[in-house]
Write a protein that holds these residues in place. Structure first.
Motif, PDB file in Angstrom:
ATOM      1  N   MET A 224     -15.774  -6.460 -38.219  1.00  0.00           N
ATOM      2  CA  MET A 224     -16.878  -7.005 -37.422  1.00  0.00           C
ATOM      3  C   MET A 224     -16.407  -7.216 -35.985  1.00  0.00           C
ATOM      4  SD  MET A 224     -18.422  -9.830 -40.057  1.00  0.00           S
ATOM      5  CE  MET A 224     -16.795 -10.562 -40.317  1.00  0.00           C
ATOM      6  N   GLY A 225     -17.214  -6.772 -35.048  1.00  0.00           N
ATOM      7  CA  GLY A 225     -16.874  -6.937 -33.651  1.00  0.00           C
ATOM      8  C   GLY A 225     -17.077  -5.654 -32.878  1.00  0.00           C
ATOM      9  N   ILE A 226     -16.390  -5.525 -31.723  1.00  0.00           N
ATOM     10  CA  ILE A 226     -16.562  -4.352 -30.861  1.00  0.00           C
ATOM     11  C   ILE A 226     -15.384  -4.254 -29.918  1.00  0.00           C
ATOM     12  CG2 ILE A 226     -17.816  -5.565 -29.024  1.00  0.00           C
ATOM     13  CD1 ILE A 226     -19.643  -3.053 -28.870  1.00  0.00           C
ATOM     14  N   VAL A 227     -15.092  -3.012 -29.484  1.00  0.00           N
ATOM     15  CA  VAL A 227     -14.099  -2.759 -28.454  1.00  0.00           C
ATOM     16  C   VAL A 227     -14.846  -2.314 -27.200  1.00  0.00           C
ATOM     17  CG1 VAL A 227     -12.120  -1.366 -27.751  1.00  0.00           C
ATOM     18  CG2 VAL A 227     -12.350  -2.084 -30.130  1.00  0.00           C
TER      19      VAL A 227
ATOM     20  N   THR B 267      -5.343   0.680 -31.246  1.00  0.00           N
ATOM     21  CA  THR B 267      -5.985   1.997 -31.244  1.00  0.00           C
ATOM     22  C   THR B 267      -6.589   2.308 -32.603  1.00  0.00           C
ATOM     23  OG1 THR B 267      -4.373   2.749 -29.607  1.00  0.00           O
ATOM     24  CG2 THR B 267      -5.603   4.441 -30.795  1.00  0.00           C
ATOM     25  N   ALA B 268      -5.890   1.885 -33.677  1.00  0.00           N
ATOM     26  CA  ALA B 268      -6.369   2.172 -35.035  1.00  0.00           C
ATOM     27  C   ALA B 268      -7.701   1.497 -35.334  1.00  0.00           C
ATOM     28  CB  ALA B 268      -5.320   1.721 -36.057  1.00  0.00           C
ATOM     29  N   LEU B 269      -8.028   0.444 -34.622  1.00  0.00           N
ATOM     30  CA  LEU B 269      -9.270  -0.282 -34.904  1.00  0.00           C
ATOM     31  C   LEU B 269     -10.490   0.613 -34.742  1.00  0.00           C
ATOM     32  CD1 LEU B 269      -8.534  -3.745 -33.242  1.00  0.00           C
ATOM     33  CD2 LEU B 269      -8.618  -3.213 -35.683  1.00  0.00           C
ATOM     34  N   TRP B 270     -10.523   1.444 -33.668  1.00  0.00           N
ATOM     35  CA  TRP B 270     -11.684   2.323 -33.519  1.00  0.00           C
ATOM     36  C   TRP B 270     -11.434   3.720 -34.088  1.00  0.00           C
ATOM     37  CZ3 TRP B 270      -8.858   1.040 -29.095  1.00  0.00           C
ATOM     38  CH2 TRP B 270      -8.284   2.097 -28.363  1.00  0.00           C
ATOM     39  N   LYS B 271     -10.172   4.134 -34.101  1.00  0.00           N
ATOM     40  CA  LYS B 271      -9.904   5.460 -34.665  1.00  0.00           C
ATOM     41  C   LYS B 271     -10.154   5.493 -36.163  1.00  0.00           C
ATOM     42  CE  LYS B 271      -6.802   7.604 -31.357  1.00  0.00           C
ATOM     43  NZ  LYS B 271      -5.492   8.277 -31.154  1.00  0.00           N
ATOM     44  N   ASP B 272      -9.841   4.387 -36.862  1.00  0.00           N
ATOM     45  CA  ASP B 272     -10.055   4.319 -38.308  1.00  0.00           C
ATOM     46  C   ASP B 272     -11.437   3.795 -38.669  1.00  0.00           C
ATOM     47  OD1 ASP B 272      -7.490   5.244 -38.538  1.00  0.00           O
ATOM     48  OD2 ASP B 272      -6.591   3.281 -38.954  1.00  0.00           O
ATOM     49  N   GLY B 273     -12.263   3.554 -37.680  1.00  0.00           N
ATOM     50  CA  GLY B 273     -13.641   3.165 -37.947  1.00  0.00           C
ATOM     51  C   GLY B 273     -13.861   1.707 -38.258  1.00  0.00           C
ATOM     52  N   HIS B 274     -12.882   0.861 -37.962  1.00  0.00           N
ATOM     53  CA  HIS B 274     -13.053  -0.573 -38.249  1.00  0.00           C
ATOM     54  C   HIS B 274     -13.971  -1.246 -37.213  1.00  0.00           C
ATOM     55  CE1 HIS B 274     -10.042  -0.344 -41.374  1.00  0.00           C
ATOM     56  NE2 HIS B 274      -9.130   0.094 -40.505  1.00  0.00           N
ATOM     57  N   LEU B 275     -13.872  -0.816 -35.983  1.00  0.00           N
ATOM     58  CA  LEU B 275     -14.709  -1.375 -34.917  1.00  0.00           C
ATOM     59  C   LEU B 275     -15.301  -0.238 -34.086  1.00  0.00           C
ATOM     60  CD1 LEU B 275     -12.616  -4.349 -33.422  1.00  0.00           C
ATOM     61  CD2 LEU B 275     -14.556  -4.499 -34.989  1.00  0.00           C
ATOM     62  N   PRO B 276     -16.538  -0.394 -33.632  1.00  0.00           N
ATOM     63  CA  PRO B 276     -17.079   0.605 -32.699  1.00  0.00           C
ATOM     64  C   PRO B 276     -16.461   0.409 -31.319  1.00  0.00           C
ATOM     65  CG  PRO B 276     -18.660  -1.158 -32.996  1.00  0.00           C
ATOM     66  CD  PRO B 276     -17.526  -1.443 -33.955  1.00  0.00           C
ATOM     67  N   ARG B 277     -16.322   1.513 -30.585  1.00  0.00           N
ATOM     68  CA  ARG B 277     -15.814   1.444 -29.211  1.00  0.00           C
ATOM     69  C   ARG B 277     -16.955   1.797 -28.261  1.00  0.00           C
ATOM     70  NH1 ARG B 277     -10.405   3.642 -26.205  1.00  0.00           N
ATOM     71  NH2 ARG B 277     -11.347   4.150 -24.193  1.00  0.00           N
ATOM     72  N   LEU B 278     -17.219   0.890 -27.345  1.00  0.00           N
ATOM     73  CA  LEU B 278     -18.276   1.103 -26.352  1.00  0.00           C
ATOM     74  C   LEU B 278     -17.625   1.342 -24.997  1.00  0.00           C
ATOM     75  CD1 LEU B 278     -21.268   1.075 -25.474  1.00  0.00           C
ATOM     76  CD2 LEU B 278     -21.061  -1.403 -25.183  1.00  0.00           C
ATOM     77  N   GLU B 279     -17.854   2.538 -24.452  1.00  0.00           N
ATOM     78  CA  GLU B 279     -17.290   2.889 -23.152  1.00  0.00           C
ATOM     79  C   GLU B 279     -18.263   2.447 -22.058  1.00  0.00           C
ATOM     80  OE1 GLU B 279     -13.929   4.252 -21.273  1.00  0.00           O
ATOM     81  OE2 GLU B 279     -14.266   4.484 -23.430  1.00  0.00           O
ATOM     82  N   LEU B 280     -17.915   1.405 -21.330  1.00  0.00           N
ATOM     83  CA  LEU B 280     -18.787   0.914 -20.262  1.00  0.00           C
ATOM     84  C   LEU B 280     -18.663   1.806 -19.034  1.00  0.00           C
ATOM     85  CD1 LEU B 280     -18.290  -2.957 -20.356  1.00  0.00           C
ATOM     86  CD2 LEU B 280     -20.006  -1.573 -21.502  1.00  0.00           C
ATOM     87  N   GLN B 281     -19.808   2.184 -18.487  1.00  0.00           N
ATOM     88  CA  GLN B 281     -19.838   3.022 -17.303  1.00  0.00           C
ATOM     89  C   GLN B 281     -20.078   2.159 -16.064  1.00  0.00           C
ATOM     90  OE1 GLN B 281     -19.115   6.277 -17.624  1.00  0.00           O
ATOM     91  NE2 GLN B 281     -18.919   5.879 -19.827  1.00  0.00           N
TER      92      GLN B 281
END
Length: 866
Positions: A1-4, A123-137
């Protein structure tokens, strides 16, 4: 649960994370916040030292103890942990966060900088699908503009929003620092209610620190690359490596400080962020900067200077370099800056060209730049020297045209200008030069209200086989002004433009594309053709022309940008978009503040006054009217009807409908005097919208002389109102709507609702009122007498309503009597009857009733007559 949350430095990752945690805290969650730093990276759990306090000495148990400590005290809403700069976490802290996420014992919000190496556990948190990664523009242009207006608490002009976005590239942190610094320095200020950025930026200490940290410590060779690009970007790669160390160029690109991009078949280099250049230039010594400018200018010359803009770049670099000035190069560059409408730069370069020995053309360009910059007195002084240099008929004619231009618009002395035209015209033998003088006379005649001779002269010039590009531009300007007022759009066919206005506009476009006239000159001509199309009722065509030129000119400095803003304002107000029109007018007036080449501020204030009054902003409209009166320009005789119409709108907004009608009739009389039948028809139709029943016959006469659908639509509207014919008024509303004139359509529909209610046709009255309200919604809160009457329908005659409106506006009975030219006793009688009908004598209650929404039965209780 959460977000990067990932993104470049300054895009708002930390702020967004903080906001997310604040929402979670409001919902009862326990919040933990940690900031990872490079200095704490060498310590186990260094990011959480302040949060965890003392832990046991056993390294194998540290993660478990830390997890228990972070979760201690949690409620049913759980724990939310925020970690800023997670790419700087030490390995043990990264493992701790990874376990909390994997075991779902806490929600985690992480921020990290894009492009930086993060610990494997992070890095494993989003690569392994545990957290979504949101790229802010970075912020877009539109979002940047909205954020600026929220921060400054008022509208920001488009040029300022674009400049601030361009220099910060939408970086929220840089934007905040820059805006705060420019506000403190007084360069970001309000002009006519519009925030505008004046001058060049000076980086605040905080912004210097931020940008310096991003650039970092560089070896001298790499810093030299940044210095060269700060002075001369963009530069071709071969040229850049010739001026600097090739290896250093590769190194700064690898560090993300320089961007290399394709441009046709060439590779170009520029700094990766505009603020890098601002920082480097600010820290550069004067002598070093002068030497660099000279080296870059010479290097550009060695390449042959074949690319568009090379001449202007070389001249600009030469101005403040250690090179000897070249008058030929400087004159050519001043000509190009003039074509682009950058008169501040054109003036600087032209003055340097004159100082370097440039003769007639150099000084002519200087005079032109001074005139268009609103520095008429300086231009007038330079004209003395220019006249002494004129040797040919062509040169004497050009000198006279600039003299006339300055006398008429910059100095407001049209009589002297006409003497100049007469005197010089008598000495000119060359046909092409004489045509240019005749074209200039057509413009002066048109502005002074001599529309018929102006149109005739302009048409003759345009039809002549020796008509030059300068004569074409001036004559098309004179033809637009005169034929617009005369309502003779088809007159274009007489000068070979068989497709009418559209072909004239294409001719102007061709002159711009071939660099025979500047964008600013084209914009002035097109502005009056847009006005002509609107007066004729061709709103869509006017809109298309305005949009096309706005797109071409919106990034250019100087008059072209301002004039196209006025175009957009004209189109907006013709469509009933009153607040949009007011914004465009304010932006244009602010843009020309202190640099008005002649009367444009006055012209804008006329439109702004009307737009504000139409929008119900009565106090602001009165202020604009006072400013307009103070800025009155003697050559703008053609706008006298517009001035009276603006006054009529202010008067109508104040509640005096009969006085407003009288002013519109006066405007029509002035328009007929010059003559401007299209403007006369426009004024008379405004009277119809205010409720005048008497002007139909004159409109019918005018409709036979004025091209376009507007005059005939106004005639039908006037006839329907005079006949009290609700069906015909609805038909008039539909005709205006099809034309795109939504506020006029709303007025006709509102008048139809009133007519139906007088005839006790309740269903039709409700339908017409609903139609009027639907149209009015697209008009941004516009308030006209007709719309106000159906917004708060009361059992009052027109005169009673007018007097009650004035009374609730704060006028005494004597003031009302003076304004309406009636006796005080008559005012008292009307007020007495109105109060008796409404059941109150309290003026505050009367004001509330005037603005009360209508009930279902009130449309059928409207009395007739006075």
């Amino acid at each position: 649960m959460g977000i990067v949350l990932a993104g470049a430095a300054g895009v708002g990752k930390t702020r967004l994370a903080r906001e997310a945690l604040a929402v979670a805290e409001q919902r009862g969650a326990l919040i933990r916040w940690a900031v990872a730093t490079a200095s704490a990276r060498g310590l186990p759990l260094g990011a959480f030292v302040a949060t965890l306090r003392m832990l046991g000495p056993d390294p194998a148990r540290l993660v478990g103890q830390a997890s228990q400590a972070l979760l201690a005290g949690a409620s049913r809403s759980g724990v939310v942990i925020g970690v800023d700069n997670a790419h700087l976490l030490d390995e043990l802290s990264a493992v701790l966060i990874h376990q909390l996420v994997v075991h779902r014992t806490a929600s985690v919000v992480l921020t990290l900088r894009t492009g930086e190496t993060a610990p494997d556990a992070v890095t494993a948190l989003w690569k392994d699908g545990h957290l979504p990664r949101l790229e802010l523009q970075a912020l877009s242009r539109s979002v940047t503009a909205a954020l600026l207006e929220a921060r400054l608490g008022g509208p920001v002009d488009n040029a300022t929003a674009r400049r601030l976005w361009a220099i910060t590239q939408g970086n929220a942190l840089y934007l905040q620092q820059l805006v705060d610094g420019e506000l403190e320095a007084g360069r970001l200020q309000q002009v006519t209610g519009m925030w505008r950025w004046l001058g060049e930026p000076a980086l605040s200490p905080g912004l210097v620190e931020l940008v310096s940290a991003r650039i970092g410590q560089l070896p001298d060779a790499q810093r030299d690359v940044l210095d060269v690009l700060a002075i001369g970007e963009p530069l071709g790669i071969p040229l850049l490596v010739k001026l600097t160390d090739p290896a250093a160029v590769e190194q700064v690109e690898a560090r993300g400080l320089v961007e290399v991009y394709p441009d046709g078949r060439r590779l170009q280099a520029r700094l990766a962020h505009p603020l890098y250049g601002e920082l480097q230039r600010g820290q550069m010594g004067v002598l070093h900067a002068r030497r660099l400018r000279g080296r870059i200018a010479c290097a550009l010359a060695d390449t042959g200077g074949r690319r568009a803009g090379d001449t202007l770049r070389r001249a600009t670099l030469m101005l403040d370099s250690d090179l000897q000035a070249d008058s030929v190069l400087l004159t050519s560059a001043a000509r190009r800056a003039t074509e682009l409408g950058d008169f501040a730069l054109a003036g600087r370069i032209a003055r340097a060209a004159v100082a370097a020995g440039g003769e007639f053309e150099s000084r002519l360009l200087l005079v032109n730049a001074l005139t268009w910059s609103g520095r008429g007195d300086e231009a007038d002084a330079e004209l003395v020297a220019l006249g002494a240099l004129a040797r040919t008929d062509a040169q004497r004619a050009r000198t006279a045209i600039h003299r006339v231009n300055g006398l008429v618009w910059a100095l407001g002395r049209p009589a002297e200008a006409e003497v100049v035209l007469d005197e010089v015209g008598g000495t000119i033998a060359d046909d092409a030069a004489a045509l240019e003088l005749a074209a200039m006379r057509s413009v002066v005649d048109a502005f002074l209200g001599r529309t018929v001779p102006a149109a005739q002269t302009a048409a003759e010039v345009l039809a002549h086989p020796r008509c030059s590009s300068a004569a074409t531009q001036l004559a098309s300007w004179g033809l637009a002004v005169s034929c617009g007022g005369l309502g003779r759009l088809e007159a274009c066919a007489s000068v070979g433009c068989h497709d009418g206005v559209d072909e004239v506009l294409r001719r102007i476009d061709d002159l711009v594309e071939s660099y025979q006239i500047g964008l600013h000159q084209a914009a002035v001509s097109v502005f009056f053709w847009v006005r002509a199309l609107i007066l004729g009722g061709h709103l869509d065509r006017a809109d298309q022309a305005a949009r096309r030129y706005r797109e071409r000119c919106q990034d250019t400095p100087g008059p072209a940008n301002v004039v196209t803003s006025f175009m957009c304002a004209l189109v907006a107000i013709s469509r009933g978009q009153v607040r949009t029109a007011a914004r465009w007018y304010r932006q244009a007036i602010a843009g020309i503040q202190g640099a008005d080449p002649g009367g444009w501020s006055f012209f804008g204030l006329v439109g702004l006054t009307a737009a504000l009054a139409m929008g119900g902003e009565t106090p602001a409209a009165r202020q604009a009217f006072e400013a307009m009166t103070a800025a009155r320009h003697p050559v703008y005789v053609l706008t006298e009807p517009d001035v009276l119409l603006a006054q009529a709108w202010v008067t109508a907004a104040g509640g005096s409908a009969s006085r407003a009608v009288a002013l519109t009739r006066q405007a029509a009389e002035v328009a007929a005097l010059h003559p401007q039948p299209a403007v006369e028809a426009f004024a008379l139709h405004t009277a119809v919208c205010f409720g005048d029943l008497t002007v139909g016959d004159r409109l019918a006469q005018l409709s036979t002389h004025v091209d376009g659908p507007r005059a005939s639509a106004a005639t039908a509207h006037a006839a329907a109102l005079a006949a009290d014919d609700g069906d015909a008024l609805c038909a008039a509303a539909a005709q205006w709507e099809a034309m795109g004139a939504l506020l006029l359509a709303a007025d006709a529909a509102a008048q139809a609702a009133t007519a139906y209610s007088r005839q006790d046709r309740r269903g039709s009255a409700h339908a017409a009122a609903a139609y009027a309200h639907r149209l009015a919604q697209a008009c941004e809160g516009a308030r006209t007498p007709a719309l106000t009457a159906i917004t708060a329908p009361l059992p009052l005659t027109r005169r009673e309503r007018e007097i009650v409106t004035l009374a609730t506006g704060g006028l005494s009975n004597r003031q009302i009597a003076q304004q309406l030219v009636i006796s005080v006793r008559t005012v008292e009688n009307h007020l007495y009857r109105a109060c008796a009908k409404l059941g109150t004598t309290d003026r505050a209650e009367l004001a509330a009733l005037l603005h009360k929404p209508p009930t279902a039965s009130e449309y059928s209780r409207r009395p007739q007559g006075e």
